[in-house]
Design a protein around this motif. Structure first.
Motif, PDB file in Angstrom:
ATOM      1  N   ALA A 284       0.755  -1.031  -0.127  1.00  0.00           N
ATOM      2  CA  ALA A 284      -0.295   0.289  -0.317  1.00  0.00           C
ATOM      3  C   ALA A 284       0.711   1.414   0.428  1.00  0.00           C
ATOM      4  N   ASN A 286       3.370   2.345  -1.817  1.00  0.00           N
ATOM      5  CA  ASN A 286       3.685   1.575  -3.055  1.00  0.00           C
ATOM      6  C   ASN A 286       2.549   2.794  -3.287  1.00  0.00           C
ATOM      7  N   ALA A 287       1.724   2.018  -3.466  1.00  0.00           N
ATOM      8  CA  ALA A 287      -0.271   2.479  -3.751  1.00  0.00           C
ATOM      9  C   ALA A 287       0.245   4.224  -4.064  1.00  0.00           C
ATOM     10  N   ARG A 289       2.734   6.405  -2.942  1.00  0.00           N
ATOM     11  CA  ARG A 289       3.496   6.950  -4.095  1.00  0.00           C
ATOM     12  C   ARG A 289       3.046   6.931  -5.300  1.00  0.00           C
ATOM     13  N   ASP A 290       2.547   6.021  -5.650  1.00  0.00           N
ATOM     14  CA  ASP A 290       2.335   5.999  -7.510  1.00  0.00           C
ATOM     15  C   ASP A 290       1.273   6.611  -8.236  1.00  0.00           C
ATOM     16  N   ASN A 291      -0.132   6.808  -6.671  1.00  0.00           N
ATOM     17  CA  ASN A 291      -1.459   7.195  -6.772  1.00  0.00           C
ATOM     18  C   ASN A 291      -1.942   7.131  -5.480  1.00  0.00           C
ATOM     19  N   MET A 293      -4.974   9.035  -5.033  1.00  0.00           N
ATOM     20  CA  MET A 293      -6.451   8.935  -4.880  1.00  0.00           C
ATOM     21  C   MET A 293      -6.944   7.225  -5.759  1.00  0.00           C
ATOM     22  N   ALA A 294      -5.782   6.702  -6.381  1.00  0.00           N
ATOM     23  CA  ALA A 294      -6.838   5.039  -6.707  1.00  0.00           C
ATOM     24  C   ALA A 294      -6.140   4.503  -5.431  1.00  0.00           C
ATOM     25  N   ALA A 295      -5.262   4.742  -4.404  1.00  0.00           N
ATOM     26  CA  ALA A 295      -5.328   4.188  -3.739  1.00  0.00           C
ATOM     27  C   ALA A 295      -6.605   4.011  -3.081  1.00  0.00           C
ATOM     28  N   ASP A 296      -7.021   5.260  -2.236  1.00  0.00           N
ATOM     29  CA  ASP A 296      -7.672   5.733  -1.922  1.00  0.00           C
ATOM     30  C   ASP A 296      -9.558   5.186  -2.626  1.00  0.00           C
ATOM     31  N   ALA A 297      -9.311   4.878  -3.486  1.00  0.00           N
ATOM     32  CA  ALA A 297     -10.744   4.463  -3.828  1.00  0.00           C
ATOM     33  C   ALA A 297     -10.773   3.303  -4.274  1.00  0.00           C
ATOM     34  N   MET A 298      -9.010   2.366  -3.733  1.00  0.00           N
ATOM     35  CA  MET A 298      -9.420   0.408  -3.787  1.00  0.00           C
ATOM     36  C   MET A 298      -9.626   0.295  -2.768  1.00  0.00           C
ATOM     37  N   THR A 299      -9.698   0.981  -1.470  1.00  0.00           N
ATOM     38  CA  THR A 299     -10.307   0.805  -0.607  1.00  0.00           C
ATOM     39  C   THR A 299      -8.981   0.885   0.358  1.00  0.00           C
ATOM     40  N   VAL A 300      -7.639   1.124   0.310  1.00  0.00           N
ATOM     41  CA  VAL A 300      -6.742   1.307   1.213  1.00  0.00           C
ATOM     42  C   VAL A 300      -6.474   2.799   1.628  1.00  0.00           C
ATOM     43  N   ASP A 301      -6.611   2.331   3.418  1.00  0.00           N
ATOM     44  CA  ASP A 301      -6.713   3.362   4.490  1.00  0.00           C
ATOM     45  C   ASP A 301      -5.330   4.383   4.009  1.00  0.00           C
TER      46      ASP A 301
END
Ligand SMILES: Nc1ncnc2c1ncn2[C@@H]1O[C@H](COP(=O)(O)OP(=O)(O)OP(=O)(O)O)[C@@H](O)[C@H]1O
Ligand SMILES: [Mg+2]
Lengths: 421, 258
Positions: A284, A286-287, A289-291, A293-301
């Motif tokens: 997470a 890396n997610a 770091r790389d984006n 907004m996408a991390a958030d949208a994919m349930t990553v806190d």
């Protein structure tokens, strides 16, 4: 031609390299001194002869001869001849649980380091500092590499850990005038030293919160400035704290950070960081770091992720700081400044972002290079940055960036025992 | 009547002085595919960003299965069951295809920080399960052979599929697709439509689809809303929409004129 020479070595398991290295360092212990005398060297070349060669260039051929005779030829020969037995042993080991296999490898690695360093106190010191540099680099890589924030607060975390652990060990176990009589027996201290280090790490983690929380809203340059400010705040806080003797520093830490202790903590650090960054929870980072907004949208806190990265990185920096204080047995606020920051950053970016291998390579090479180039004095600070610039031009993310360290495949035998050789 | 999967009531949003969405309403039942069309800048993506919590609405309410979700942070809304793709492909450039899909299982992970740091056996078991689920999804999307590729190196069509696979891995109740066919050649277009149909059929997913191509909307959607300047100007079956003079004026006409 070179390919043919190299080919047999591609089938050597890690274990085989360790055997080769062990034979070489043992040989040095047994025959190093007489050989050095025979070659007209004053003593055995301490750090692979770099400083000897820089100081007295006429000795270059003899130093090289020494290195060939003691390290290169024996290690190469043993590694090659021992490839199939090594594969056999590696294959047998591989059938055990991974923890056992790894423990055997680590024991062998430690034996190599122990025998090598045993030749001089200077080697022991350099080795311990190098291992501490590995911990620092790796923990900074978690924040700057894996999560892609540019954090400059690492020496600050290190200072928190160093001072916390020192205050505990000196205060409780050493009869220092500053803290009054020691209240606990030094015999107990050996066992409570890990507790002091962990508490130092936790204090550093707490400090990490002060950078982690601003990172919810800012990134990039602004966060770099905030983290730099944190470093200065910690430094001036310590400078103004009279009970840790302000700028004069703290001395008299007990001699508990010996080679096996530092080695074990380094192993623990590498192991836990590698576990973390290879888990989905760790990816997470890396997610984010790389984006983000996408991390958030994919349930990553994302907030939890940022906090975890800072607290975890700061924790290991704090532990490394505690070890550093007990290796040097003296710390002052000046140890934890911009120069220290520059060194750790250089190690991270030289070795490679987002990579455990990279951090190890970066920390070891810059540490050893720094020691080896010591005779050049001020030129050291020209050569190392030049090297860094070269790396940045040809490999912008560092020497070994974005590579996973897979312990299982690292320890695997390289050929079936029957067909090896 | 059962509760709608997603219900949006009187949603409005302002960017400074600009009212990008005004009085938007929506009700999607289980297993429906709804279309959202409108000219550039009409406010379609903004509606997605409002539903997924990236922006907090200036006015209005959003319910997911009867539970109010507006105001919650985006990752909470996502783990409650709203998943999406992005108009401009927001992938993680250094991560592999498989890692993308595994990452979307984040909120389901139970092993916690200790498992992450110390590699407990519970963690290894759980990670193995996550990997299996992810590979299964990649299989369904026809990109399993790309599992270990870094997304940066993939062709555009494959990247779109990665995004859809990733969105599905969160196990959503509703999927928001923001122009999934943008920039695709006819072959890729046919494939992605097939995938959307399959997602709808096999997963029984409710889908809200933003789309520019009338052909796609006509074939996939049950009903369509047309948005212009942030407001819905027409709603109905694709056939009705296509013949609605206001829509032709606001949107289709303009497109033809381009
Ligand atoms: N973050 C923002 N800040 C200010 N204005 C914004 C922001 N995002 C969108 N807008 C404005 O809001 C309006 C609606 O934008 P939106 O992206 O929702 O349009 P859209 O219907 O998705 O268009 P397209 O078909 O081009 O994707 C536009 O006028 C846009 O300029
Ligand atoms: Mg849009």
């Amino acid at each position: 031609m070179a390919g043919n020479l190299w080919k047999p070595y591609s089938r050597v398991p890690l274990l085989g390299w360790f055997f080769g290295a062990l034979v070489a360092v043992t040989l040095e212990r047994l025959a190093g001194a007489p050989l050095a005398q025979f070659l007209g060297l004053q003593k055995i070349p301490v750090l692979f002869g770099f400083s000897d060669m820089l100081k007295t260039p006429v000795s270059i051929p003899n130093v090289l001869l020494y290195l060939l005779a003691v390290y290169v030829v024996p290690a190469a020969a043993v590694t090659r001849l021992g490839a199939s037995p090594a594969n056999g042993i590696a294959a047998a080991l591989y059938r055990f649980p991974m923890a056992v296999t790894a423990a055997v490898h680590l024991a062998l690695l430690y034996a190599v380091l122990h025998v090598w360093a045993g030749a001089s106190d200077y080697r022991v010191l350099v080795l311990r500092l190098t291992l501490i540099a590995v911990m620092l680099t790796l923990s900074l890589n978690v924040i700057n590499g894996y999560m892609g924030e540019f954090s400059c607060s690492h020496p600050g975390f290190m200072a928190l850990g160093a001072y916390c652990a020192s205050v505990l060990t000196i205060g409780l176990f050493v009869d220092a005038e500053l803290f009054g009589a020691a209240s606990l027996s030094p015999a107990l201290g050996r066992f409570l030293f890990p507790v002091a280090l962990v508490l130092g790490g936790l204090l550093a983690s707490f400090g990490g919160l002060f950078v982690a929380i601003p990172s919810f809203r800012t990134r990039g340059d602004y966060l770099a400035i905030i983290s730099l400010a944190f470093l200065f705040i910690v430094k001036s806080l310590i400078e103004n704290l009279e009970f840790v003797r302000g700028p004069r520093g703290l001395s008299g830490q007990p001699d508990w950070a010996d080679l096996p202790t530092v080695f074990l903590w380094t192993v623990l650090c590498v192991w836990s960081v590698n576990n973390f960054v290879r888990s989905t929870i760790g990816k997470a980072l890396n997610a984010v770091r790389d984006n983000e907004m996408a991390a958030d949208a994919m349930t990553v806190d994302t907030r939890k992720t940022k906090i975890a990265a800072f607290l975890f990185g700061a924790f290991w920096a704090g532990v490394a700081g505690g070890l550093f204080a007990h290796v040097m047995r003296y710390v002052n606020p000046g140890n934890f400044g911009i120069q220290n920051l520059a060194e750790v950053l250089a190690m991270v970016y030289f070795g490679g972002l987002n990579s455990v291998y990279g951090s190890i390579v970066g920390a070891v090479s810059i540490s050893l290079l720094g020691e080896a180039l010591r005779p050049l004095e001020i030129f050291k600070w020209i050569i190392i940055p030049l090297l860094l610039i070269l790396v940045m031009i040809f490999r912008p993310t560092g020497l070994i960036a974005f590579r996973d360290l897979d312990v299982a495949s690292l320890l695997k035998p390289k050929a079936n025992p029957g067909e090896g050789g | 009547m059962t509760l709608p999967v997603l219900q949006v009531r009187n949603l409005s949003h302002d960017f400074g002085g600009l009212r990008a969405v005004r009085g938007y309403n929506l009700e999607i039942g289980s297993g429906q595919i709804r279309g959202l069309i409108g000219p550039n800048g009409a406010g379609k993506t903004t509606i997605f960003n409002l539903i997924t919590g990236i922006y907090k609405p200036s006015e209005g309410e959003i319910f997911l299965g009867g539970k109010k979700i507006d105001g919650l942070p985006p990752h909470r809304i996502a783990s409650l069951g709203v998943s999406r793709t992005f108009q401009n492909l927001l992938l993680w450039r250094h991560m592999t295809v498989l890692e993308h899909v595994k990452m979307a299982r984040y909120s389901k992970i139970r092993y916690g920080w200790l498992g992450a740091f110390f590699g407990t056996s519970a963690r290894h078991r759980e990670e193995a399960g996550i990997e299996e689920t992810a590979l299964h999804l990649l299989d369904r999307m026809g990109i399993r052979h790309l599992a270990d590729q870094v997304v940066l190196n993939l062709p555009y069509g494959a990247q779109r599929r990665v995004e859809i696979a990733r969105a599905l891995a969160t196990e959503p109740g509703i999927l928001l697709l923001d122009e999934p066919t943008a920039g695709m050649n006819p072959e890729e277009l046919a494939q992605i439509m097939e995938i959307i149909r399959r997602v709808h059929g096999e997963f029984g997913m409710s889908i809200l689809l933003i789309e520019h191509r009338m052909k796609v909307v006509m074939e996939l959607c049950e009903t369509v809303q047309t948005l212009d300047f942030g407001a819905v100007i027409a709603e109905g079956t694709p056939g009705e929409i296509q013949n609605n003079p206001r829509v032709i004026d606001a949107y289709l006409g303009r497109e033809r004129a381009e």
